[in-house]
Design a protein around this motif. Sequence first.
Motif, PDB file in Angstrom:
ATOM      1  N   PRO A 152       0.826  -1.211   0.000  1.00 18.40           N
ATOM      2  CA  PRO A 152       0.000   0.000   0.000  1.00 18.40           C
ATOM      3  C   PRO A 152       0.864   1.267   0.000  1.00 18.40           C
ATOM      4  O   PRO A 152       1.904   1.322   0.656  1.00 18.40           O
ATOM      5  N   VAL A 153       0.397   2.254  -0.745  1.00 19.99           N
ATOM      6  CA  VAL A 153       1.143   3.496  -0.925  1.00 19.99           C
ATOM      7  C   VAL A 153       0.213   4.681  -0.709  1.00 19.99           C
ATOM      8  O   VAL A 153      -0.941   4.649  -1.128  1.00 19.99           O
ATOM      9  N   SER A 154       0.691   5.701  -0.044  1.00 21.34           N
ATOM     10  CA  SER A 154      -0.003   6.978  -0.102  1.00 21.34           C
ATOM     11  C   SER A 154       0.503   7.697  -1.342  1.00 21.34           C
ATOM     12  O   SER A 154       1.610   8.216  -1.359  1.00 21.34           O
TER      13      SER A 154
ATOM     14  N   ILE B 291      -8.257  -0.025 -10.137  1.00 19.77           N
ATOM     15  CA  ILE B 291      -9.584   0.416 -10.568  1.00 19.77           C
ATOM     16  C   ILE B 291      -9.477   1.651 -11.456  1.00 19.77           C
ATOM     17  O   ILE B 291      -8.926   2.669 -11.038  1.00 19.77           O
TER      18      ILE B 291
ATOM     19  N   PHE C 139      -8.544   5.231 -10.050  1.00 23.04           N
ATOM     20  CA  PHE C 139      -9.199   5.601  -8.798  1.00 23.04           C
ATOM     21  C   PHE C 139      -8.449   4.968  -7.633  1.00 23.04           C
ATOM     22  O   PHE C 139      -8.367   3.743  -7.534  1.00 23.04           O
TER      23      PHE C 139
ATOM     24  N   PRO D 125     -10.021   8.008  -1.383  1.00 21.42           N
ATOM     25  CA  PRO D 125      -9.620   9.165  -0.579  1.00 21.42           C
ATOM     26  C   PRO D 125      -8.350   8.927   0.238  1.00 21.42           C
ATOM     27  O   PRO D 125      -7.530   9.818   0.406  1.00 21.42           O
ATOM     28  N   ASP D 126      -8.169   7.694   0.748  1.00 21.28           N
ATOM     29  CA  ASP D 126      -6.967   7.409   1.528  1.00 21.28           C
ATOM     30  C   ASP D 126      -5.913   6.694   0.695  1.00 21.28           C
ATOM     31  O   ASP D 126      -4.863   6.304   1.212  1.00 21.28           O
ATOM     32  N   GLY D 127      -6.201   6.481  -0.580  1.00 22.17           N
ATOM     33  CA  GLY D 127      -5.208   5.873  -1.457  1.00 22.17           C
ATOM     34  C   GLY D 127      -5.128   4.364  -1.358  1.00 22.17           C
ATOM     35  O   GLY D 127      -4.212   3.760  -1.904  1.00 22.17           O
ATOM     36  N   CYS D 128      -6.067   3.725  -0.684  1.00 21.78           N
ATOM     37  CA  CYS D 128      -5.950   2.277  -0.539  1.00 21.78           C
ATOM     38  C   CYS D 128      -7.112   1.526  -1.164  1.00 21.78           C
ATOM     39  O   CYS D 128      -7.403   0.398  -0.773  1.00 21.78           O
ATOM     40  N   ALA D 129      -7.776   2.125  -2.134  1.00 18.92           N
ATOM     41  CA  ALA D 129      -8.836   1.407  -2.846  1.00 18.92           C
ATOM     42  C   ALA D 129      -8.239   0.200  -3.560  1.00 18.92           C
ATOM     43  O   ALA D 129      -7.069   0.202  -3.929  1.00 18.92           O
ATOM     44  N   GLY D 130      -9.047  -0.839  -3.753  1.00 18.99           N
ATOM     45  CA  GLY D 130      -8.622  -1.999  -4.524  1.00 18.99           C
ATOM     46  C   GLY D 130      -8.030  -3.124  -3.706  1.00 18.99           C
ATOM     47  O   GLY D 130      -7.596  -4.131  -4.260  1.00 18.99           O
TER      48      GLY D 130
END
Lengths: 389, 389
Positions: B140-142, B212, B219, B222-227
Motif C-alpha cells: 500500500p502506498v499513499s 480500478i 481511482f 480518498p486514503d489511497g488504498c482502494a482496490g
Amino acid sequence: MSPLRYRLLQRLRDDGPVSRAELAARLDVPRSRLAAELDTLTDDGLVREAGLAASRGGRRSPLIELDPGLRLAAVDLGATSLDVEITNGSLETVAAYSEQVDIGEGPRVLLRRVNDLLAKARADGAYDRLLSIGIGIPGPVSFRDGVPISPPIMPGWDHFPLRELLGRDHSCPVAVDNDVNIMAIGERHGGVARSVDTVLFVKIGTGIGCGIHIDGAMFRGPDGCAGDIGHIQVDPDGWPCSCGNTGCLEAHFGGAALTRDALAAARDHSSPALAARLAEHGTVTPLDVAEGAAAGDLACIALIRDGGNRLGVVLAGLVSFINPSMIVIGGGLAGLGHVLLAEIRSVVYRRSLPMATGNLPVVLSELGPRAGVIGAAVLASDLAYGQPL
Amino acid sequence: MSPLRYRLLQRLRDDGPVSRAELAARLDVPRSRLAAELDTLTDDGLVREAGLAASRGGRRSPLIELDPGLRLAAVDLGATSLDVEITNGSLETVAAYSEQVDIGEGPRVLLRRVNDLLAKARADGAYDRLLSIGIGIPGPVSFRDGVPISPPIMPGWDHFPLRELLGRDHSCPVAVDNDVNIMAIGERHGGVARSVDTVLFVKIGTGIGCGIHIDGAMFRGPDGCAGDIGHIQVDPDGWPCSCGNTGCLEAHFGGAALTRDALAAARDHSSPALAARLAEHGTVTPLDVAEGAAAGDLACIALIRDGGNRLGVVLAGLVSFINPSMIVIGGGLAGLGHVLLAEIRSVVYRRSLPMATGNLPVVLSELGPRAGVIGAAVLASDLAYGQPL
C-alpha cells in the motif's frame, strides 16, 4: 471543468443571493465574462438583480439571485408511497403532497397519479410552468434512456417511456433515477454527507441498495446499474433469493428477510415479544422487531445484530475495494437504530484495513424519508441548470 | 477539462508526430492558442518541429513531435524482482534491466539497487537527464505523499520517504504507486483494456489486489488504498489470514494459499501429479498445479476451480457494486490460464445482474509481466506532462 452556466446557477442555488464581485471571485472568472453570462441568464429568465449588497466601504454592488418564480418538481415514487414537491430554483419547498400507492397498479395508473398531484399543485398556485422534473422509482433505471430496466417489484414497467411521457405532459426536461440514487443525492446535498466527495449511501428497505458518489459525482456505472449490493453473496449455503441465486444479502437481511425471520421467531416462541405481537395482530413487522429489541427481547436483538453483521461484512468488502470517506445508512430499516449501527460498525472496523477505516464515519441518514424527494429536486435542478452528464 | 499542455503532450505521446493543423483539430483549440502553447513547449525543450507532413494538396505543414531526447525512468519493484526501463517521451524502450531482489533487504538497500541500475543506464548512454521517474512497489502506498503505508511484506518500508529520496538523487519529480495500480495503468494504456473507461484489473500473485479505473481515470480512493480486495471475506469459517482476520480471499486463493493447498494434496496423495513433484523436488509450486491441471490431474484442476470460484464470488459482488465494462486478470497466477478464467466467468455471469454482465468481458492480461513497467512509464510521463492529479 463544468460550463460556467452550470457552475453559476449551482452557486446561486446553494449559496443564495450574492454580489457580482463575490460571484466572479467564487467562480474564478473575469467580470466581463461573468457579465456576459449573466445577461444571457437574465434574458432566459433564470436570474435577476435583487437589491444592493451590504456596503464594504465602496460603491454598493447589486445582488444577483435566481428568479424567485422558477419552479421544479421533485417526485419520489416508492413501492407504497408517492411524494411530490414543488420547489423554487433554490430547492425551497413551495408545495408538498403525499399519497399511499401500490406500485403494482402499473405504470399508466401511477403516471396518472403523478400527473394528478402535479395538476393539483398547479391548481393550488404552486407553479405555472415547470423548469424540469426529477423522479425516483423503486427499481433499476437506465439513467441515460430515462426508462426502468426489468424492475423486479414493478410489473409492467420494463422500458416504460417514463421520461418521454412525463416530459411531453409537462413540456419540460425530466430526469429519471432509482430511489436509492436520489436518496444518496439528497443526503449529499443537504444531509449528513454534505461536502463529502466519496460516500456510500446504503438504503435498507424491503431490499438493500447502495448509491455511490465518487470524487463528488454520482456514479451509476457504464450500464447504469452500479450499487446493486442486495445480491452480493453472503452465504453460499444461504437462503434462496427472489433473483434465483442463493445466499444473497437481501435474502438474509432487509425488510422481507427480517419479516420472515421475525415470523419464525414468533411461531417457535424463541421471541416472547414477537409471539405476543403475532397473537395480538396476526402478523409481525420489522417495526415489531425494533420495538422488541428496544424492550430488551433477546431474540429481537439477535435478529438485528445478525442482519447488521451480514450487511457489515458486505460493507467491509466495499470499504476495502473503494475506500470511501463515509457510509450513510438510510431507508425504512435504518429505524432499527443503534443496535444495527453498532453491529455494522463493529464488523466494518474489524474487517477493513486500518488505513481505510482510520477516519471512516458510519452514520445514520439525517434526512430520513425526505432524502428521496430532496435528491429528486437536486436532480431536476442539475438538469435545468445544465450539469454536464 | 485537463489543461491544454497536458492534453497536447499526451496526444504526441500516444499518437506520434502530427501536423499543427491536425493537432489543432484533435485538441479542438484555435490555432493561435495552439501556437502559443507550442512555443512555450519548444522553449522548454519538450517538443520540436520534425520534417513536413505528407501533402494533401496545399502547402505542406511541418510535423510536431516530442523531442526525441526526452527520457523517463520506469521502475517496477516486486517482492523478488526489480525491473527498470528508460523510455523516450513516447514511452518507447531505450534500455531495460532486470534483477532478482529480496524486498526484505529493506528500503536503503533496495533504493541503492534502483540507483545502481539507473547509474548503469546512464553509463550505457541511455540518458543524460531524466524528466521524471515512475515507480511501483509491492504494498500500500499513499500516492499523495509518495510513501509506503504499513506494507505487510516490506519490513522497514513504512513511511520511507521514497519519492523524496529518489527525486533528490535524480533532480526530477517522482510518482510512487503500488504494483497493482501500475499494472492496471499499463494494461489500460497499451494492453487489452485500451480505451475502456471503467475497468477492474485483478492481480493474482502471492496475494490478490485490484486496480480500478473509473470513467477513464485511475481511482485510488480518498486514503489511497482502494482496490485491496485480498482481504474481502469469502468464508466466515475459513482459513486464518496474515492480516489477523479469518476467511479472507487471499487466505483461500493466490500464490500463498495455492502453495499450501498443493502441498497438502501432495502429502495426502490426493493429487498423484503433485505427490510425484514433491517426491522429486522436495516442494511444490503454483506452476506445478498449472502443469498438473494441464496434464489432467483432477486434484490440480479442482484446486484451480475452487480458487477461481472464490475469486469469482468476490468479483461478482464488485460487478454488482461498480458495474465495470471489463475485468482483466493478471499477475503470476494468471498463468493458471483458461481453467481459472472459465471458473471466474461462470461465477460472475451466474451471480451478477444480467444488466451488468450483458456485455462484460472477463479476460487475461495482454502485457503479462511487462504491464507494471509500462504503467510506471505512463505514470512518469503523466507527471512530467502535467496531468492534473
